[in-house]
Each structure stands twice: as C-alpha cells, then as structure tokens.
Design a protein around this motif. Structure first.
Motif, mmCIF file in Angstrom:
data_model
loop_
_atom_site.group_PDB
_atom_site.id
_atom_site.type_symbol
_atom_site.label_atom_id
_atom_site.label_comp_id
_atom_site.label_asym_id
_atom_site.label_seq_id
_atom_site.Cartn_x
_atom_site.Cartn_y
_atom_site.Cartn_z
ATOM 1 N N LEU A 120 0.896 -1.253 -0.013
ATOM 2 C CA LEU A 120 -0.005 -0.087 -0.034
ATOM 3 C C LEU A 120 0.678 1.215 0.082
ATOM 4 O O LEU A 120 1.960 1.353 0.923
ATOM 5 N N GLU A 121 0.672 2.211 -0.955
ATOM 6 C CA GLU A 121 1.492 3.436 -1.341
ATOM 7 C C GLU A 121 0.762 4.601 -0.401
ATOM 8 O O GLU A 121 -0.413 4.479 -0.133
ATOM 9 N N GLY A 122 1.511 5.405 -0.201
ATOM 10 C CA GLY A 122 1.012 6.756 0.321
ATOM 11 C C GLY A 122 0.704 6.775 1.988
ATOM 12 O O GLY A 122 -0.205 7.562 2.394
ATOM 13 N N ILE A 123 1.030 5.722 2.488
ATOM 14 C CA ILE A 123 0.895 5.701 4.060
ATOM 15 C C ILE A 123 2.088 5.538 4.987
ATOM 16 O O ILE A 123 3.242 5.319 4.285
ATOM 17 N N ASP A 124 1.992 5.846 6.114
ATOM 18 C CA ASP A 124 3.349 5.840 6.967
ATOM 19 C C ASP A 124 3.603 4.592 7.293
ATOM 20 O O ASP A 124 5.050 4.321 7.772
ATOM 21 N N ASP A 125 2.755 3.554 7.277
ATOM 22 C CA ASP A 125 2.898 2.198 7.682
ATOM 23 C C ASP A 125 3.238 1.402 6.596
ATOM 24 O O ASP A 125 3.286 1.582 5.482
ATOM 25 N N LEU A 126 3.684 -0.103 6.852
ATOM 26 C CA LEU A 126 3.971 -1.056 5.874
ATOM 27 C C LEU A 126 3.060 -1.827 5.779
ATOM 28 O O LEU A 126 2.767 -2.704 6.752
ATOM 29 N N VAL A 127 2.154 -2.196 4.508
ATOM 30 C CA VAL A 127 1.084 -3.014 4.374
ATOM 31 C C VAL A 127 1.254 -3.612 3.186
ATOM 32 O O VAL A 127 1.407 -3.107 2.124
ATOM 33 N N ASN A 128 1.464 -4.928 3.171
ATOM 34 C CA ASN A 128 1.813 -5.870 2.138
ATOM 35 C C ASN A 128 0.582 -6.865 1.744
ATOM 36 O O ASN A 128 -0.170 -6.880 2.596
ATOM 37 N N TYR A 129 0.664 -7.343 0.604
ATOM 38 C CA TYR A 129 -0.623 -8.283 0.174
ATOM 39 C C TYR A 129 -0.228 -9.120 -1.048
ATOM 40 O O TYR A 129 0.836 -8.709 -1.809
ATOM 41 N N GLU A 130 -0.414 -10.124 -1.231
ATOM 42 C CA GLU A 130 -0.044 -10.893 -2.394
ATOM 43 C C GLU A 130 -1.259 -11.871 -2.940
ATOM 44 O O GLU A 130 -2.237 -12.091 -2.096
ATOM 45 N N GLY A 131 -0.846 -12.645 -4.106
ATOM 46 C CA GLY A 131 -1.984 -13.362 -4.652
ATOM 47 C C GLY A 131 -1.387 -14.266 -5.833
ATOM 48 O O GLY A 131 -0.471 -13.932 -6.337
ATOM 49 N N GLU A 132 -1.947 -15.324 -5.971
ATOM 50 C CA GLU A 132 -1.415 -16.194 -7.035
ATOM 51 C C GLU A 132 -1.961 -15.780 -8.514
ATOM 52 O O GLU A 132 -1.407 -16.394 -9.431
ATOM 53 N N SER A 133 -2.881 -15.086 -8.532
ATOM 54 C CA SER A 133 -3.622 -14.754 -9.759
ATOM 55 C C SER A 133 -3.964 -12.939 -9.545
ATOM 56 O O SER A 133 -3.787 -12.431 -8.480
ATOM 57 N N VAL A 134 -4.203 -12.484 -10.610
ATOM 58 C CA VAL A 134 -4.598 -10.984 -10.533
ATOM 59 C C VAL A 134 -5.794 -10.946 -9.830
ATOM 60 O O VAL A 134 -5.813 -9.747 -8.787
ATOM 61 N N THR A 135 -6.775 -11.909 -9.906
ATOM 62 C CA THR A 135 -7.761 -11.748 -9.020
ATOM 63 C C THR A 135 -7.614 -11.697 -7.565
ATOM 64 O O THR A 135 -8.014 -11.016 -6.891
ATOM 65 N N GLU A 136 -6.667 -12.776 -7.322
ATOM 66 C CA GLU A 136 -6.088 -12.751 -5.978
ATOM 67 C C GLU A 136 -5.772 -11.771 -5.279
ATOM 68 O O GLU A 136 -5.819 -11.114 -4.155
ATOM 69 N N LEU A 137 -4.730 -11.217 -6.234
ATOM 70 C CA LEU A 137 -3.999 -9.893 -5.673
ATOM 71 C C LEU A 137 -4.938 -8.795 -5.530
ATOM 72 O O LEU A 137 -4.817 -7.991 -4.211
ATOM 73 N N THR A 138 -5.837 -8.690 -6.483
ATOM 74 C CA THR A 138 -6.766 -7.462 -6.295
ATOM 75 C C THR A 138 -7.668 -7.684 -5.012
ATOM 76 O O THR A 138 -7.855 -6.612 -4.673
ATOM 77 N N ASP A 139 -8.210 -8.711 -4.854
ATOM 78 C CA ASP A 139 -8.967 -9.225 -3.612
ATOM 79 C C ASP A 139 -7.930 -8.851 -2.329
ATOM 80 O O ASP A 139 -8.602 -8.195 -1.452
ATOM 81 N N ALA A 140 -7.133 -9.296 -2.396
ATOM 82 C CA ALA A 140 -6.047 -9.185 -1.078
ATOM 83 C C ALA A 140 -5.766 -7.625 -1.093
ATOM 84 O O ALA A 140 -5.660 -7.274 0.038
ATOM 85 N N PHE A 141 -5.492 -6.825 -2.187
ATOM 86 C CA PHE A 141 -5.360 -5.373 -1.875
ATOM 87 C C PHE A 141 -6.547 -4.814 -1.362
ATOM 88 O O PHE A 141 -6.554 -3.982 -0.333
ATOM 89 N N HIS A 142 -7.666 -4.984 -1.660
ATOM 90 C CA HIS A 142 -8.942 -4.296 -1.142
ATOM 91 C C HIS A 142 -8.983 -4.942 0.275
ATOM 92 O O HIS A 142 -9.448 -4.080 1.090
ATOM 93 N N GLU A 143 -8.948 -6.055 0.407
ATOM 94 C CA GLU A 143 -8.684 -6.619 1.992
ATOM 95 C C GLU A 143 -7.801 -5.748 2.892
ATOM 96 O O GLU A 143 -8.137 -5.666 3.860
#
Length: 174
Positions: free
Chosen positions: A26-49
């Motif tokens: 996640l960009e534009g924040i002071d903290d570090l928040v990561n996400y991952e997924g094995e597909s674009v759909t999984e990555l997008t869902d993980a990002f939203h979450e």
C-alpha cells in the motif's frame, strides 16, 4: 509502474517468478502494508482486503491513515529551465514558488494530458480566472491574450486545422 486503486488508495503490483506470486504494498501511508496473490484476481482481492483492514486498524487506534507530507520538497532542474521559470514568473508578476505551485496544481488536475504540441490562440474568451493569487481566489475574469493547449502528438494535426479555421496564430512547441 503497475498499480491498483481502491477507496482512494494506491497499491503497487509486482511479480516474483521464483515464488510464482504477485505481490505489492500500500502506497501513500506511513505504515507498511503488504498483500499477495497467485493470480491477478487474488492480488486484487488481497489489496482490497488490505485497504479495508488498514482503515479499520487506523480507526480503532485513532490514527490518520494517510501519509503525512510537509508540503516542501526539492526539485533539481537545469539552470536553463530555472532561468526560463524565473522569467515566466516575472512576466506573470508572481514568485517562482507561486509559478511552480500553479504548474504542479494544473499537472495534478489534468494528469491525462501528455506532452505534445502547444497551440497558442489570440483574443479567446476564457471562462477561467485570468490570474490566480496564492490564496486560490481569482482576482478577475476576462479575455486572455493567449492560451496554451497541450495535446498528444497524434492530435496535433486536428488542433492545427481547427486553429487555422478559427483564424488563430499558432506557435508549435512540440
């Protein structure tokens, strides 16, 4: 850079070939928040979450989710560009700082405008403020003696033809 957008937040997108996984932060924040997924759909869902969870965390801990910015940064430019900016600012009767603030504000408002041809027309009614002060309030409205229009190179011929039909003088700065 590839990015994802959700609720006004931007997330980076990258791929790790050895791990066969998409990942980002996640960009534009002071903290570090990561996400991952094995597909674009999984990555997008993980990002939203990740965004939703981060916003909940910030609310629960009474902290501001956006990165804090000072409003001050240094930009390195060529001496020639510095001179040109100083001259344009002097012609406009404003400081270099006000000139750069205005230019950056316009670039942020219109990020889809790509560098290209500039057409200059004369005697054109302009509904926008003719001069803005640092306060952001217009000093007066009226007719501009000239205006500049940035268009992609692919549209330059169309702009030139329209300007010619309107009887405008053109200056091409492509």
């Amino acid at each position: 850079m590839n990015t994802l957008k959700y609720k006004g937040y931007i997330g980076s997108v990258a791929y790790s070939e050895p791990d066969k996984v998409f990942f980002g932060k996640l960009e534009g924040i002071d903290d570090l928040v990561n996400y991952e997924g094995e597909s674009v759909t999984e990555l997008t869902d993980a990002f939203h979450e990740a965004v939703d969870d981060y916003l909940i965390f910030c609310e629960e801990h009474n902290c501001k989710p956006e990165k804090s910015y000072t409003g001050t940064f240094n930009v390195r430019i060529s001496p020639d560009t510095h001179r040109d900016i100083a001259n344009l600012a002097a012609e406009a009767g404003i400081s270099i700082n006000a000139f750069v603030k205005r230019a950056l504000s316009e670039a942020v408002k219109h990020p889809w405008v790509e560098p290209g041809s500039l057409a200059t027309g004369y005697g054109v009614e302009q509904a926008e403020p003719a001069m803005l002060m640092d306060s952001g309030y217009p000093t007066h409205y009226g007719v501009w003696d000239e205006f500049r229009l940035a268009v992609p190179h692919k549209d330059a011929a169309l702009v030139k033809e329209l300007a010619k039909r309107m009887g405008w003088d053109l200056e091409n700065h492509s």
